[in-house]
Design an enzyme around this catalytic site. Structure first.
Site, PDB file in Angstrom:
ATOM      1  N   LYS A 289      -2.909 -11.922  12.252  1.00  0.00           N
ATOM      2  CA  LYS A 289      -3.097 -13.303  11.796  1.00  0.00           C
ATOM      3  C   LYS A 289      -2.604 -14.299  12.847  1.00  0.00           C
ATOM      4  O   LYS A 289      -3.226 -15.346  13.063  1.00  0.00           O
ATOM      5  CB  LYS A 289      -2.365 -13.509  10.470  1.00  0.00           C
ATOM      6  CG  LYS A 289      -2.935 -12.659   9.341  1.00  0.00           C
ATOM      7  CD  LYS A 289      -2.024 -12.652   8.118  1.00  0.00           C
ATOM      8  CE  LYS A 289      -2.571 -11.739   7.035  1.00  0.00           C
ATOM      9  NZ  LYS A 289      -1.643 -11.610   5.892  1.00  0.00           N
TER      10      LYS A 289
ATOM     11  N   GLU B 125       0.842  -1.194   0.000  1.00  0.00           N
ATOM     12  CA  GLU B 125       0.000   0.000   0.000  1.00  0.00           C
ATOM     13  C   GLU B 125       0.884   1.253   0.000  1.00  0.00           C
ATOM     14  O   GLU B 125       2.072   1.200   0.326  1.00  0.00           O
ATOM     15  CB  GLU B 125      -0.886   0.011   1.255  1.00  0.00           C
ATOM     16  CG  GLU B 125      -1.768  -1.211   1.423  1.00  0.00           C
ATOM     17  CD  GLU B 125      -2.934  -1.238   0.449  1.00  0.00           C
ATOM     18  OE1 GLU B 125      -3.242  -0.172  -0.141  1.00  0.00           O
ATOM     19  OE2 GLU B 125      -3.514  -2.320   0.273  1.00  0.00           O
TER      20      GLU B 125
END
EC number: 1.1.1.3
Length: 421
Positions: free
Chosen positions: A201, A186
């Site tokens: 995660k 990004e």
């Protein structure tokens, strides 16, 4: 029995539009595997004018997918944390199944959702490592095992950057620019390069493996932004690769969770995982080591995982969201008690006696050296000392680095990478 399941899709970005595409293109095989026809009835987006040409209704009314009695499953692909959490709560209150790819929301609210859901299915395979079916592996395939440990490359952006630095001698800055140019990173890559995405995660996987409700602020998290070509050179010299790993280990009385760059031996399977690929190694007490490898992000891999959850719900194969009847009570291992070997990089004055000062401080902290590399910096009175240690504990190593930083001959803050054998 219903002959058709209707989906309310929230978000038609890269993943959402790919879910719609796959459901259309693979509708026959999906129907055969699910036992029912699966169709999107409605999609909710911010700007209806930007989304035309779909065979289903497009709306900007988020409440409509919750209130529509004809919608069986709400699929959340909108991003964010609190708005998706509110959507999930309202959906589950209506006893509608909920599917999400939102790792950040689950990292903060997974246990609240499990309590709200009760027997209403929640699918979240796509939240960790995209196309790798690691959620189902931990919940189902390995459910007869005590999970002794797992470690993995959980973020494709950071793995691409480190691969470029290792293979092409790129600087961190250049490798990041390359990743952004290719669409792997990004414009604001902070979550990826600082290890936060991988930590989200890790928390989800730890809940499945150990039944614990760990919080982000409770675990050790370090990113890759301080790694330099010198670190890669040392790794190559002594047979290591550098990877950003999410690591979990079960001890007798606690669970150890951490995310940080790690030097791993080239013989380790994870060292071969390059580019934007993800991989997770899981060790069960009965099955031994198993490895899960694949694309961790991108429209098609993530959409594939989303649809696998929809199919599982269609088959009515519901189970406990996080795989445990009751929450487990094992505490987290304190960060300062972590044990591993370490690598450090020091910028020092190029003069006599410096290395003996360094050795003395390490010895005082019960740290023994393993490998050492010294590099003179041309046309200066400075040098770099790179070294690795034998196994010690985090507290001793951090204390030693603090003492080293206070030496007059050490010219910058020492940099450290943990070794994961």
């Amino acid at each position: 029995m219903k002959k058709r399941l209707n989906i309310g899709l929230v978000g038609l970005g890269c993943v959402g539009s790919t879910v719609a595409k796959i459901l259309q293109e693979n509708q026959e095989i999906i129907k055969d595997r699910a036992g029912v026809e699966i169709k999107i009835k409605k999609a909710v987006v911010r700007d209806v004018k930007k989304h035309k040409g779909y065979a289903f209704e497009i709306s900007d009314d988020l409440e409509s997918v919750i209130e529509d009695k004809g919608i069986d499953i709400v699929v959340e692909l909108m991003g964010g944390v609190e708005a998706p959490y509110l959507l999930a709560k309202k959906t589950l209150a209506k006893q509608k199944a909920f599917v999400t790819a939102n790792k950040a929301m689950l990292a903060y609210h997974r246990y609240e959702l499990e309590q709200i859901a009760k027997n209403t299915p929640i699918g979240f395979e796509a939240s960790v490592c995209g196309g790798i079916p690691i959620i189902k592996a931990l919940k189902d395939g390995l459910s007869a095992n005590h999970i002794l440990s797992f470690k993995g490359i959980l973020n494709g952006t950071s793995n691409y950057i480190l691969s470029q630095m290792f293979k092409n001698q790129a600087s961190f800055k250049d490798a990041l620019k390359d990743a952004q140019h290719l669409g792997y990173a990004e414009l604001n890559p902070e979550f990826d390069i600082k290890g936060i995405d991988a930590a989200h995660k890790l928390l989800i996987l730890a809940s499945l493996a150990y039944g614990i409700d760990a919080k982000l602020e409770e675990i050790l998290i370090e990113g890759i932004e301080k790694i330099e070509p010198d670190d890669m050179e040392f790794a190559k010299e002594f047979g290591y690769s550098i990877k950003l790993l999410g690591i979990a280990k079960k001890h007798q009385d606690c669970i150890e969770l951490r995310v940080h760059p790690s030097m791993i031996k080239n013989e380790c399977m994870l060292s071969k995982v390059d580019g934007v690929m993800n991989a997770i190694s899981v060790i069960g007490d009965k099955v031994g080591e198993t490895l899960y490898y694949g694309a961790g992000a991108g429209g098609e891999p993530t959409a594939s995982a989303v649809i696998s959850d929809i199919i599982e719900i269609a088959r009515k194969k519901s189970s406990l969201m996080l795989g445990f009847e009751t929450p487990q009570k094992l505490p987290l291992k304190p960060k300062e008690e972590i044990q591993c070997a370490y690598y450090a990089r020091l910028l020092v004055s190029d003069e006599k006696g410096v290395f003996s000062q360094i050795s003395a401080i390490l010895a005082q902290n019960d740290i023994s050296l393993n490998n050492v590399l010294q590099k003179e910096i041309p046309q200066s009175n400075k040098a770099k000392i790179l070294f690795s240690t034998h196994t010690t504990n985090e507290k001793s190593m951090l204390n030693a680095l603090k003492e080293l930083e206070n030496l007059q001959s050490v010219l910058d803050t020492p940099k450290m990478i943990r070794l994961e054998n």
